[in-house]
Design an enzyme around this catalytic site. Sequence first.
Site, mmCIF file in Angstrom:
data_model
loop_
_atom_site.group_PDB
_atom_site.id
_atom_site.type_symbol
_atom_site.label_atom_id
_atom_site.label_comp_id
_atom_site.label_asym_id
_atom_site.label_seq_id
_atom_site.Cartn_x
_atom_site.Cartn_y
_atom_site.Cartn_z
ATOM 1 N N ARG A 64 -52.905 -22.014 22.146
ATOM 2 C CA ARG A 64 -52.019 -20.873 21.926
ATOM 3 C C ARG A 64 -51.446 -20.433 23.267
ATOM 4 N NH1 ARG A 64 -55.882 -16.969 18.434
ATOM 5 N NH2 ARG A 64 -57.279 -17.589 20.121
ATOM 6 N N HIS A 84 -65.382 -27.776 5.364
ATOM 7 C CA HIS A 84 -65.675 -28.053 3.957
ATOM 8 C C HIS A 84 -66.855 -27.226 3.462
ATOM 9 C CE1 HIS A 84 -67.279 -30.301 0.494
ATOM 10 N NE2 HIS A 84 -65.995 -30.591 0.264
ATOM 11 N N ALA A 98 -40.876 -20.808 14.572
ATOM 12 C CA ALA A 98 -39.635 -20.386 15.229
ATOM 13 C C ALA A 98 -39.245 -18.971 14.805
ATOM 14 C CB ALA A 98 -38.520 -21.376 14.919
#
Length: 462
Positions: free
Chosen positions: A403, A237, A353
């Site tokens: 990842r 923020h 995908a």
Amino acid sequence: MHRLFLKIFLWFWLAAVGILAIVVLASRVAGTKQITAPNMYATVASILASESVKAYESGGPEAFARFSQGNGNDPDRQLFLLDGFYKDVLSRPLDDEALRVAHAATSGQLVVLRGHIAAFRYLSPSGRPYILLFFIKTGLLQKADNVFGRGLPFGILMILLVTLLCFWLAYHIAAPIHSIQSTARRVAEGDLKARVPASVSRRYDELAALGKDFDSMVGRLDLLIQTQRNLLNSVSHELRSPLARINLSIALLKRRYSADSDDLLQRLERDVTRIDLLMGQLLTLSRLEAGLSSTDREDVDLCQLIEEVVADADFEAHALEKSVNMDATSPIVIANADPHALRSACENIIRNAVRFTTPGTNVQVVLKSNGSTSAPLVSLYIRDQGPGVPEAALQSIFLPFVRVDRENDISKGNGLGLAIAAEAIRLHRGTISAANLLPTGLEITVRLPLARGPAVFESPMA
């Protein structure tokens, strides 16, 4: 819990009943029982022994043989008369068990072994000692009565008492384990406010200590996760405003400086855009983890929503020589849902995908309902034809900043797309999972309940 309860109960019950049965049988079967006058059997044995000795001393073995034939010499009963040397007056063989009973007999007492061998020692008027042996072949009911006798009601009462005590002991051990297991299941589902019931903590034993340690562990995890969320939320923020000013500064620099600086400014703009996107995703993830849904909740046609996402993804995939197609049978409506969160989840999964599927292949999107009336569900399958992910990473890919290096991963992501999708699905009380396909590819499965009443939006960690 029920399997553990039954195991504990049966082990204690079998052990207690087994010990009780061994004690009873050992006392009834292995040992002999003495019956003294004025018992009816002892009195009858005394009379029978007197008549047997009288017949033998007056007429010899032949007279005793006639007497025994008239007083029990049948296939089920046999009468033996032993002299002072423990020899049968009719010279019949005796087994060791009969001799043991004969040696145990004393004057004036009837000795019984297992209810079918009885011995009575008798001293004749001539001063000679004799032992009367009486053999009886008993039936099953008679054998049970001989084994248990008057102790049968006592044995039944003991078995009932053992059963109650074993039941209470098994419940006393298994119940707190079940409570801790239920609390652990709630924590695994994301409820970090769950605690072990106070009844477990009041036991003052090892299970109570386990419950307290479990509560302490969950409380520590809750504090760490809340601290992490607050940090991510605050940092993301606070960085949005400086990033906005940097973007404005870049726009002003483009107007002021020459074309020679375009490459540097474009690179700076790309980096700032990536940081801005990352901050936006962090804010979205923090909001979803906190259970904060948008105020625009409505009935969402999931089929139409995914068709729009598939159309946009297919348009972008064509530039990479890929495609996206969809297979859906009928409109599927989810009541009181957050359309922005659902769209974000579907976009992240489908774009992920498209990113990993091999060029020249297509991403398949299948949407169908189970048609159940009791617990209706809608299932969404997104299948690519990429390299898949390692089996060990199938669960962790839905965690933030995770990842997995794959072969055709040209542009490195930030590991937030699937995490945002997972939180959005959990916000709607759904589930998401991943599985590798054969020979290649990855399938993401999303299942959402088709609630007939108003959906309740709550924090998955509340």
